[in-house]
Write a protein that holds these residues in place. Structure first.
Motif, short mmCIF file in Angstrom:
data_model
loop_
_atom_site.label_atom_id
_atom_site.label_comp_id
_atom_site.label_asym_id
_atom_site.label_seq_id
_atom_site.Cartn_x
_atom_site.Cartn_y
_atom_site.Cartn_z
N PHE A 58 12.28 8.76 31.02
CA PHE A 58 10.97 9.05 30.43
C PHE A 58 11.04 9.06 28.91
CE2 PHE A 58 8.04 12.21 28.61
CZ PHE A 58 6.84 11.60 28.92
N TRP A 59 11.98 9.81 28.36
CA TRP A 59 12.02 10.06 26.92
C TRP A 59 12.40 8.83 26.11
CZ3 TRP A 59 9.60 14.17 25.56
CH2 TRP A 59 9.55 15.25 26.43
N HIS A 60 13.08 7.87 26.72
CA HIS A 60 13.55 6.70 25.97
C HIS A 60 12.95 5.40 26.50
CE1 HIS A 60 16.43 9.15 23.70
NE2 HIS A 60 16.49 9.85 24.81
N CYS A 61 11.90 5.50 27.30
CA CYS A 61 11.11 4.35 27.76
C CYS A 61 11.95 3.33 28.54
CB CYS A 61 10.40 3.67 26.60
SG CYS A 61 9.26 4.76 25.75
N CYS A 62 12.55 3.79 29.62
CA CYS A 62 13.32 2.91 30.50
C CYS A 62 12.42 1.78 31.02
CB CYS A 62 13.88 3.71 31.67
SG CYS A 62 14.63 2.72 32.97
N PRO A 63 12.89 0.53 30.96
CA PRO A 63 12.05 -0.57 31.45
C PRO A 63 11.81 -0.50 32.96
CG PRO A 63 14.15 -1.39 30.59
CD PRO A 63 14.12 0.07 30.35
N GLN A 64 12.70 0.15 33.71
CA GLN A 64 12.53 0.26 35.16
C GLN A 64 11.70 1.48 35.55
OE1 GLN A 64 16.75 0.12 36.30
NE2 GLN A 64 16.08 -1.38 37.82
N HIS A 65 12.01 2.64 34.96
CA HIS A 65 11.42 3.88 35.42
C HIS A 65 10.53 4.58 34.40
CE1 HIS A 65 15.23 3.46 37.73
NE2 HIS A 65 14.36 3.56 38.71
N GLY A 66 10.53 4.13 33.18
CA GLY A 66 9.72 4.79 32.16
C GLY A 66 8.24 4.62 32.46
N ARG A 67 7.49 5.67 32.23
CA ARG A 67 6.05 5.61 32.46
C ARG A 67 5.34 6.29 31.30
NH1 ARG A 67 4.32 10.47 33.76
NH2 ARG A 67 5.78 11.97 34.56
N ARG A 68 4.13 5.86 31.09
CA ARG A 68 3.32 6.45 30.02
C ARG A 68 2.37 7.46 30.63
NH1 ARG A 68 4.59 4.54 24.73
NH2 ARG A 68 5.79 2.67 25.11
N PRO A 69 2.38 8.68 30.14
CA PRO A 69 1.43 9.68 30.66
C PRO A 69 0.00 9.26 30.34
CG PRO A 69 3.17 10.73 29.40
CD PRO A 69 3.31 9.27 29.18
N GLN A 70 -0.90 9.58 31.25
CA GLN A 70 -2.30 9.25 31.05
C GLN A 70 -3.05 10.38 30.35
OE1 GLN A 70 -3.68 8.11 34.91
NE2 GLN A 70 -2.72 6.11 34.78
N VAL A 71 -2.55 11.59 30.47
CA VAL A 71 -3.16 12.72 29.78
C VAL A 71 -2.57 12.79 28.38
CG1 VAL A 71 -3.43 15.22 29.79
CG2 VAL A 71 -3.50 13.95 31.94
#
Length: 127
Positions: A58-71
């Motif tokens: 999450f914190w380093h924007c993984c191309p496989q598992h990173g997601r952007r919060p919508q809130v």
């Protein structure tokens, strides 16, 4: 945010345990004062000059598992972009100072991560 740990996360401890069992000795969370910045690798092999970072998806924007919060998306987009930019700046500072950099995602298997670290250490010691 205050409850988020900077060091001794589960993936870090698992990798450090395997490294220690393999006879590899290292420094943890060592701040390096370099001309291009002051990076803090999660694991540092000072003699071989190898810096290891274990990045959260999450914190380093993984191309496989990173997601952007919508809130509060604007805040988080800026925060995560700054994290990635800081990672690149740390890599550049370390590389220009003659260090090798190994970046590991938290989702990687610890034994595979240790194998990557060991190959980087062996390559540095062989040259």
């Amino acid at each position: 945010m205050a409850a988020i740990k900077r060091r001794d996360t589960g993936p870090e401890r698992a990798i450090r345990t395997l490294l220690h069992a393999a006879g590899r000795r290292y420094r943890v969370d060592l701040r390096l004062d370099l001309p291009g910045g002051r990076p803090r690798p999660d694991i540092a092999f000072t003699r071989a000059r190898v810096a290891v970072f274990i990045d959260g998806c999450f914190w380093h924007c993984c191309p496989q598992h990173g997601r952007r919060p919508q809130v509060n998306a604007d805040y988080w987009a800026l925060k995560l972009e700054r994290n990635v930019a800081r990672d690149r700046a740390a890599d550049e500072a370390l590389l220009s100072a003659g260090w090798a950099v190994v970046r590991i995602w938290e989702h990687e298997a610890p034994d595979e991560a240790v194998a990557r670290i060991a190959s980087a250490l062996d390559a540095r010691r062989g040259s």
